[in-house]
Design a protein around this motif. Sequence first.
Motif, PDB file in Angstrom:
ATOM      1  N   HIS A  79       0.819  -1.218   0.000  1.00  0.00           N
ATOM      2  CA  HIS A  79       0.000   0.000   0.000  1.00  0.00           C
ATOM      3  C   HIS A  79       0.849   1.263   0.000  1.00  0.00           C
ATOM      4  CE1 HIS A  79      -3.703  -2.066   0.181  1.00  0.00           C
ATOM      5  NE2 HIS A  79      -3.490  -2.614   1.349  1.00  0.00           N
ATOM      6  N   GLN A  80       2.103   1.155   0.414  1.00  0.00           N
ATOM      7  CA  GLN A  80       2.960   2.336   0.490  1.00  0.00           C
ATOM      8  C   GLN A  80       3.706   2.588  -0.810  1.00  0.00           C
ATOM      9  OE1 GLN A  80       4.937   0.856   3.997  1.00  0.00           O
ATOM     10  NE2 GLN A  80       3.997   2.476   5.210  1.00  0.00           N
ATOM     11  N   VAL A  81       3.679   1.590  -1.707  1.00  0.00           N
ATOM     12  CA  VAL A  81       4.400   1.728  -2.979  1.00  0.00           C
ATOM     13  C   VAL A  81       3.419   1.541  -4.123  1.00  0.00           C
ATOM     14  CG1 VAL A  81       6.293   0.892  -4.395  1.00  0.00           C
ATOM     15  CG2 VAL A  81       6.443   0.708  -1.904  1.00  0.00           C
ATOM     16  N   GLY A  82       3.197   2.602  -4.873  1.00  0.00           N
ATOM     17  CA  GLY A  82       2.319   2.495  -6.036  1.00  0.00           C
ATOM     18  C   GLY A  82       3.156   2.201  -7.256  1.00  0.00           C
ATOM     19  N   LEU A  83       2.923   1.037  -7.849  1.00  0.00           N
ATOM     20  CA  LEU A  83       3.702   0.628  -9.022  1.00  0.00           C
ATOM     21  C   LEU A  83       2.829   0.779 -10.264  1.00  0.00           C
ATOM     22  CD1 LEU A  83       6.322  -0.646 -10.039  1.00  0.00           C
ATOM     23  CD2 LEU A  83       5.425  -2.880  -9.399  1.00  0.00           C
ATOM     24  N   VAL A  84       3.294   1.578 -11.216  1.00  0.00           N
ATOM     25  CA  VAL A  84       2.548   1.773 -12.466  1.00  0.00           C
ATOM     26  C   VAL A  84       3.315   1.077 -13.580  1.00  0.00           C
ATOM     27  CG1 VAL A  84       1.550   3.441 -14.070  1.00  0.00           C
ATOM     28  CG2 VAL A  84       1.686   3.997 -11.631  1.00  0.00           C
ATOM     29  N   PHE A  85       2.657   0.083 -14.190  1.00  0.00           N
ATOM     30  CA  PHE A  85       3.310  -0.704 -15.242  1.00  0.00           C
ATOM     31  C   PHE A  85       3.405   0.093 -16.532  1.00  0.00           C
ATOM     32  CE2 PHE A  85       1.191  -3.875 -12.505  1.00  0.00           C
ATOM     33  CZ  PHE A  85       2.321  -4.547 -12.067  1.00  0.00           C
ATOM     34  N   GLN A  86       4.288  -0.389 -17.402  1.00  0.00           N
ATOM     35  CA  GLN A  86       4.485   0.296 -18.678  1.00  0.00           C
ATOM     36  C   GLN A  86       3.195   0.304 -19.509  1.00  0.00           C
ATOM     37  OE1 GLN A  86       7.875  -1.113 -20.816  1.00  0.00           O
ATOM     38  NE2 GLN A  86       7.387   0.029 -22.647  1.00  0.00           N
ATOM     39  N   ALA A  87       2.507  -0.842 -19.562  1.00  0.00           N
ATOM     40  CA  ALA A  87       1.310  -0.955 -20.397  1.00  0.00           C
ATOM     41  C   ALA A  87       0.076  -0.761 -19.524  1.00  0.00           C
ATOM     42  CB  ALA A  87       1.277  -2.327 -21.057  1.00  0.00           C
ATOM     43  N   PRO A  88      -0.710   0.312 -19.767  1.00  0.00           N
ATOM     44  CA  PRO A  88      -1.876   0.564 -18.906  1.00  0.00           C
ATOM     45  C   PRO A  88      -2.876  -0.581 -18.918  1.00  0.00           C
ATOM     46  CG  PRO A  88      -1.684   2.267 -20.627  1.00  0.00           C
ATOM     47  CD  PRO A  88      -0.527   1.342 -20.797  1.00  0.00           C
ATOM     48  N   GLN A  89      -2.911  -1.338 -20.029  1.00  0.00           N
ATOM     49  CA  GLN A  89      -3.902  -2.430 -20.064  1.00  0.00           C
ATOM     50  C   GLN A  89      -3.598  -3.504 -19.014  1.00  0.00           C
ATOM     51  OE1 GLN A  89      -2.164  -1.176 -22.565  1.00  0.00           O
ATOM     52  NE2 GLN A  89      -1.376  -2.730 -23.974  1.00  0.00           N
ATOM     53  N   ASP A  90      -2.369  -3.512 -18.466  1.00  0.00           N
ATOM     54  CA  ASP A  90      -2.064  -4.437 -17.370  1.00  0.00           C
ATOM     55  C   ASP A  90      -2.704  -3.977 -16.060  1.00  0.00           C
ATOM     56  OD1 ASP A  90      -0.572  -5.947 -19.073  1.00  0.00           O
ATOM     57  OD2 ASP A  90       1.361  -5.126 -18.450  1.00  0.00           O
ATOM     58  N   GLN A  91      -3.177  -2.707 -16.029  1.00  0.00           N
ATOM     59  CA  GLN A  91      -3.680  -2.139 -14.785  1.00  0.00           C
ATOM     60  C   GLN A  91      -5.183  -1.824 -14.853  1.00  0.00           C
ATOM     61  OE1 GLN A  91      -0.390   0.147 -13.901  1.00  0.00           O
ATOM     62  NE2 GLN A  91      -0.587  -0.160 -11.709  1.00  0.00           N
ATOM     63  N   LEU A  92      -5.724  -1.778 -16.078  1.00  0.00           N
ATOM     64  CA  LEU A  92      -7.126  -1.350 -16.261  1.00  0.00           C
ATOM     65  C   LEU A  92      -7.939  -2.530 -16.780  1.00  0.00           C
ATOM     66  CD1 LEU A  92      -6.365   2.065 -18.015  1.00  0.00           C
ATOM     67  CD2 LEU A  92      -6.663   1.618 -15.573  1.00  0.00           C
ATOM     68  N   PHE A  93      -8.988  -2.897 -16.039  1.00  0.00           N
ATOM     69  CA  PHE A  93      -9.757  -4.086 -16.461  1.00  0.00           C
ATOM     70  C   PHE A  93     -11.239  -3.947 -16.161  1.00  0.00           C
ATOM     71  CE2 PHE A  93      -7.394  -4.636 -12.512  1.00  0.00           C
ATOM     72  CZ  PHE A  93      -8.428  -4.740 -11.605  1.00  0.00           C
ATOM     73  N   CYS A  94     -11.683  -2.756 -15.695  1.00  0.00           N
ATOM     74  CA  CYS A  94     -13.096  -2.583 -15.341  1.00  0.00           C
ATOM     75  C   CYS A  94     -13.857  -1.916 -16.494  1.00  0.00           C
ATOM     76  CB  CYS A  94     -13.218  -1.723 -14.079  1.00  0.00           C
ATOM     77  SG  CYS A  94     -12.608  -2.560 -12.605  1.00  0.00           S
ATOM     78  N   PRO A  95     -15.212  -1.966 -16.434  1.00  0.00           N
ATOM     79  CA  PRO A  95     -15.993  -1.347 -17.515  1.00  0.00           C
ATOM     80  C   PRO A  95     -15.857   0.175 -17.570  1.00  0.00           C
ATOM     81  CG  PRO A  95     -17.352  -2.849 -16.202  1.00  0.00           C
ATOM     82  CD  PRO A  95     -16.052  -2.724 -15.495  1.00  0.00           C
ATOM     83  N   THR A  96     -15.601   0.822 -16.417  1.00  0.00           N
ATOM     84  CA  THR A  96     -15.468   2.289 -16.450  1.00  0.00           C
ATOM     85  C   THR A  96     -14.196   2.723 -15.718  1.00  0.00           C
ATOM     86  OG1 THR A  96     -16.592   2.697 -14.350  1.00  0.00           O
ATOM     87  CG2 THR A  96     -17.994   2.584 -16.321  1.00  0.00           C
ATOM     88  N   VAL A  97     -13.785   3.954 -16.051  1.00  0.00           N
ATOM     89  CA  VAL A  97     -12.634   4.571 -15.393  1.00  0.00           C
ATOM     90  C   VAL A  97     -12.868   4.629 -13.878  1.00  0.00           C
ATOM     91  CG1 VAL A  97     -11.494   6.811 -15.109  1.00  0.00           C
ATOM     92  CG2 VAL A  97     -11.922   5.903 -17.420  1.00  0.00           C
TER      93      VAL A  97
END
Length: 235
Positions: A79-97
């Motif tokens: 929870h203390q480290v936010g990791l943002v991957f290179q490809a956003p599709q690895d992080q986004l999987f829901c129907p809405t933002v």
Amino acid sequence: MTKAAVEITHLTYVYPPDRVALREINLRIAPGEHVALVGPNGAGKSTLLWHLNGLLIGQGEVRILGTPLTPQTARRVRHQVGLVFQAPQDQLFCPTVFEDVAYAPLYAGLPPAEVEARVRAALDQVGMRTHAARSPLHLSLGEQKRVALATVLVMQPAILALDEPTAGLDPRGRRELIALLQTLPQTLILATHDLDLVRRVCPRTVVLDGGVIVADGPTAQILGDTTFLLAHGLA
Ligand code: ADP
């Protein structure tokens, strides 16, 4: 001495069976520092980022705000480290933002009213509030990258680690992302090939090559040494 945001000592990581990706890494990052991690492809940059929130655990020690990362502490430290991957599709999987950004705080059990307030604040921070009801699939890559950042900011991590944040962005998307990164008060670690981004956002640069730190110092000094950059596939 204040507690380091990140303190890595003698970290070595071997991908099975025998690919040594990191070798004897020692690195201390103070709270609030903005640090670039640069190096040629295969240098070990992503592998190092994945150690910051326990996705990988190697030999040696990684401390986050004083807590050693182990299989037992990884969930809390994450929870203390936010990791943002290179490809956003690895992080986004829901129907809405909105749902994508709300996912982690809901999963963490935060009350719905707080989740909603946090999601709005995170979307405001990345300039995506008016896109909350849209499908992440229909956004531009730059917008997807900003939403991916919001999915991490919503947990209010002290440390942000971003893998190639400007890769694939058009000039405007890139400019907007750089302007956003410049405003972030968190400890920031950027793995990137974008040396202009490094100059604009990170006063300190760490150069990795072959899994080893070959330089660590002021960005102006490191990026000013063309011979050194060429030797490490960077110019
Ligand atoms: P960078 O992010 O700097 O391009 P990586 O951390 O992705 O470097 O890779 C470091 C080294 O580890 C490279 O030699 C790469 O081939 C190897 N590597 C990365 N992921 C794996 C994997 N899943 N299995 C085996 N080797 C890997």
